[in-house]
Structures are given as structure tokens and as C-alpha cells.
Design an enzyme around this catalytic site. Structure first.
Site, short mmCIF file in Angstrom:
data_model
loop_
_atom_site.label_atom_id
_atom_site.label_comp_id
_atom_site.label_asym_id
_atom_site.label_seq_id
_atom_site.Cartn_x
_atom_site.Cartn_y
_atom_site.Cartn_z
N ARG A 58 0.83 -1.21 0.00
CA ARG A 58 0.00 0.00 0.00
C ARG A 58 0.87 1.26 0.00
NH1 ARG A 58 -1.75 2.43 4.38
NH2 ARG A 58 -1.90 0.54 5.61
N TYR A 111 -15.18 16.03 -15.18
CA TYR A 111 -15.65 14.65 -15.05
C TYR A 111 -16.70 14.56 -13.94
CZ TYR A 111 -15.41 9.60 -14.54
OH TYR A 111 -15.74 8.28 -14.46
N ASP A 183 -6.44 18.00 -14.89
CA ASP A 183 -6.77 16.64 -15.32
C ASP A 183 -6.39 16.54 -16.79
OD1 ASP A 183 -7.96 14.29 -16.28
OD2 ASP A 183 -9.66 14.42 -14.89
N LYS A 208 -7.89 5.28 -19.28
CA LYS A 208 -8.17 5.77 -20.62
C LYS A 208 -6.93 5.61 -21.51
CE LYS A 208 -11.88 6.67 -18.36
NZ LYS A 208 -12.13 7.94 -17.71
C1 LIG Z 1 -12.63 8.45 -16.51
C2 LIG Z 1 -12.17 9.77 -16.05
C3 LIG Z 1 -11.90 10.02 -14.70
C4 LIG Z 1 -12.13 8.98 -13.63
O1 LIG Z 1 -11.29 7.88 -13.76
P1 LIG Z 1 -11.64 6.38 -13.29
O2 LIG Z 1 -10.42 5.65 -13.70
O3 LIG Z 1 -12.88 5.98 -14.01
O4 LIG Z 1 -11.85 6.41 -11.82
C5 LIG Z 1 -11.42 11.28 -14.37
N1 LIG Z 1 -11.24 12.24 -15.29
C6 LIG Z 1 -11.51 12.04 -16.60
C7 LIG Z 1 -11.30 13.15 -17.56
C8 LIG Z 1 -11.98 10.81 -17.02
O5 LIG Z 1 -12.26 10.62 -18.32
#
Ligand SMILES: *Cc1c(COP(=O)(O)O)cnc(C)c1O
Length: 393
Positions: A58, A111, A183, A208
Site C-alpha cells: 500500500r 468529469y 486533469d 483511458k
Molecule cells: C474516466 C475519467 C476520470 C475517472 O477515472 P476512473 O479511472 O474511471 O476512476 C477522471 N477524469 C476524466 C477526464 C476521465 O475521463
């Protein structure tokens, strides 16, 4: 190997990796929860920080460290903190940087759950949040209060494809003593490097593009400086938001082809965007690579490419959009994005369903908005599929 001054494609393959005792070419999966200390003194040294040996997964793990160091180099940052999901990357950052009585200004079309967790959960601990259209930086300046600590932007934003000026935000953040968090999930470090443009923290849902194969969920945070890195690592470790070694192994494997995939995703997306733009059934389209995009010039300045995410509306509104999503054969009707396969979804009823109707409208998420993540299939097949589905809608 010191990879700091090498090119992006070299870093993506080699950064962060180390030689093990067997000379493994691939990064081994250290599937262990705990690590043996040679003696009591070494155990004490690991805990005091006098030694950087591994203690417990962890807190840190050799497989996970490879990914953390690799993405930190790709983002030109100090170091990285891998997390169990993109959302745990986001909540670790919130937990580290916000406290009772503090305020965050964020992108309105951020998001969905990144907004929801502030409005519904962090609000219970007296954290205040305002969501504004950050593509006009004047909205940010008007929203800043005496207790504002963090400016959080998503660019390109999900799913409006709105672009925010990172450099301008960095100037505002410096002036008002705020921490700028970006982000960077949609752009990836291949197309955009927020830390080079003045951001303090950059984060990803590695689910992603970074992993790119729709087979794991994960996240990562990279900071420019050591002190923020330590705060965010502390939050991740104490909340237990760690990535798992096997998950890290898969992300390391997916990441190796990031540049190749993003190039092909984008090449296809440009062609799909041009096809949609002139199609008689399309009411509107937003893609940063089209001159019709409101921030076309800004996208060209701060990104080295315009990516593969497209939003559009079909004439006939929501019903026509539903018909389209039910009629595609090649594109998969699914949330998520940034993979090798083409995905299509409807944010108003899916990813952003939890956002109120009023807030959705303010954020530019109209009922007819269809979001497309263009994959790396043969582009003629992607276009033919959309064409036959549009004929039915
Ligand atoms: C999918 C996504 C998230 C969240 O990520 P997870 O891996 O689903 O928890 C955050 N920001 C953006 C822009 C995303 O596309």
C-alpha cells in the site's frame, strides 16, 4: 539508465525501469503484500525514511514504482503517485490540498464524479466548491475568494471539448496563491504537458489513453515539486488508494504504445470529424482540430495535437442521438474512452446523469450531446458505420 534527456518515445519504453537479478526484459509483477527486512535496524530505517527500501505494497511496490517514475518523466514532473482509479487520484488530491473552510474553483463540465464528490461528500466537511466555465478565465477570477486554495481544470473537458488556457490559469494561480491542478486524461502527456505550462499537479485516469486497452481501471498523480508529492502520497497511502502490482504491470504494458496509439487515434478522429462536420444529419460538432471549435487557436498553442475525442449533436435531438447509438455496429455503446476501440455514449443520461439539469445546461452538456472516442480501427470502417447509423436516425 538515465532517460531524462531522451525523447518521448524512448522514455515511454525505458523510463523508470530497473535491472533485476535475472535481467528480465519486461517489468516483473512483484505480487507481494509485504517485504522482508534484513534486520530490525533496516526495518526502522525504512520507516524513518533513512532507507528507501520497500515496506508494504500500500505504501510502495517495485512494479508500481516503475509506472510512477515513467509517467512522472513523461509529464516532466518530480515524481508520481499511482492510484487504484482515476477517481482515487482525484480524491487523494482533494484530500491532500483541501480542508475544512477551504474553497476550490473547478471546471463546470469536469468529469461528473469529480464534481459530485465535492458537492455531495467533501461539502459535509465544510469544503466549498464553485464550478465555472474555465475556458473564459474571467469566470475563474470572479469565482476566487479569500479561502480559495485550489484551481482545478480539465482540458479538453469532458464531454464539452472546451479548452482552458493552462498558462493563463497558472498566472492566476500564482497571483492568488492557489495550487493549479490539471486533469490531463483527454490529452495525455504526448499531446499536452501542463507542468511545463505552469501547473503544480497533473493527474490522469490511466484507465483511458495511458493504459489504452479497456482492461483495467487506474489513476496517477504527478507533481512539479517534492512537497506536494509528499502530501499527495501521504493522502493516497493513508486512504488506501494504492494501485495493485498486477494492475501496474498491465498499465506499463499498455503505456509502451501510447504515442503510436494516440497518433493513430488522432489521425482517424480528424477524418471522422471532417466527415461528421459536413453530414446533413449533424446539428453541431465540437472537435478542437476543426476551425469551427471556439478555442481552435488556443488548442494549437498549448497542445501538440488535438486528440481523438469528438462531441456532436444529431438533428432531431436526443431521440435521433439514441437511434444513432442503437444503430452502430462497429462502435461500442459504452462509457470510458481513449482505447484502441471506438466507443460512443450519451453523457446526459450516462456519465453526467448525476449532475442536475440546470448545472448540465450551465456546463454546456446538452441533451443531444453524443460523445465519440475514436479508436484505431480502419477509419473507413468507422466512417461507414457512423454513416449507416446516421441514415437510420
Ligand atoms: C474516466 C475519467 C476520470 C475517472 O477515472 P476512473 O479511472 O474511471 O476512476 C477522471 N477524469 C476524466 C477526464 C476521465 O475521463
Amino acid at each position: 539508465m538515465n532517460t531524462k534527456n531522451l525523447g518521448f518515445n524512448t522514455k515511454v519504453i525505458h523510463s523508470g525501469s530497473f535491472e533485476d537479478q535475472f535481467g528480465s526484459a519486461a517489468v516483473p509483477i512483484y505480487q507481494t503484500s509485504t517485504f522482508k527486512f534484513k534486520n530490525a535496524q533496516e526495518g526502522a530505517d525504512c520507516f524513518s525514511g533513512a532507507s528507501d527500501g520497500y515496506i508494504y505494497t500500500r505504501i510502495g511496490n517495485p512494479t508500481i514504482r516503475v509506472l510512477e517514475k515513467n509517467v512522472a518523466e513523461l509529464e516532466n514532473g518530480f515524481d508520481g503517485v499511482a492510484t487504484s482509479s482515476g477517481m482515487s487520484a482525484i480524491t487523494s488530491v482533494y484530500m491532500a490540498l483541501l480542508g475544512s473552510g477551504s474553497h476550490i474553483v473547478s471546471t463546470a463540465s469536469v468529469y461528473g464524479p469529480a464534481r459530485g464528490v465535492l458537492e455531495k461528500d467533501f461539502s459535509r466537511f465544510d469544503v466549498e466548491a464553485d464550478f465555472v466555465s474555465t475556458s473564459d478565465v474571467n469566470n475563474i477570477i470572479s469565482a476566487i475568494k479569500a479561502n480559495t486554495k485550489v484551481l482545478y481544470i480539465e482540458t479538453p473537458a469532458n464531454p464539452t471539448m472546451e479548452i482552458t488556457d493552462i498558462k493563463a490559469c497558472a498566472e492566476i494561480a500564482r497571483k492568488h496563491n492557489l495550487i493549479l491542478v490539471v486533469d490531463n486524461t483527454f490529452a495525455t502527456p504526448y499531446l499536452q504537458k501542463p507542468l511545463d505550462l505552469g501547473a503544480d499537479v497533473v493527474l490522469h485516469s490511466v484507465t483511458k489513453f495511458i493504459n489504452g486497452h479497456a482492461d483495467i481501471v487506474g489513476g496517477i498523480v504527478v507533481t512539479k515539486e517534492k512537497s506536494l508529492y509528499e502530501k499527495i502520497r501521504h493522502a493516497m497511502v493513508y486512504m488506501g488508494c494504492n494501485m495493485d502490482p498486477h494492475q501496474a504491470f498491465l498499465v506499463i504494458r499498455g503505456l509502451k504504445t501510447l504515442a503510436l496509439r494516440v497518433e493513430r487515434n488522432q489521425e482517424n478522429a480528424v477524418k471522422v470529424a471532417h466527415f461528421l462536420e459536413t453530414h446533413p444529419k449533424i446539428a453541431w460538432i465540437k472537435y478542437p482540430g476543426l476551425e469551427s471549435h471556439p478555442q481552435f487557436e488556443l488548442a494549437k498553442q498549448q497542445m501538440s495535437g488535438t486528440g481523438s475525442m469528438i462531441s456532436f449533436g444529431v438533428k432531431g435531438g436526443l431521440e435521433a442521438g439514441r437511434k444513432l447509438m442503437d444503430s452502430v455496429h462497429l462502435a461500442t455503446l459504452a462509457v470510458s474512452l481513449g482505447g484502441v476501440e471506438t466507443l460512443i455514449q450519451h453523457p446526459a443520461s450516462m456519465t453526467h446523469a448525476a449532475v442536475s439539469k440546470e448545472d448540465k445546461l450551465k456546463a454546456g452538456i446538452s441533451d443531444d450531446l453524443v460523445r465519440l472516442s475514436v479508436g484505431i480501427e480502419d477509419v473507413n470502417d468507422i466512417i461507414a458505420d457512423l454513416n449507416q447509423a446516421l441514415e437510420k436516425s
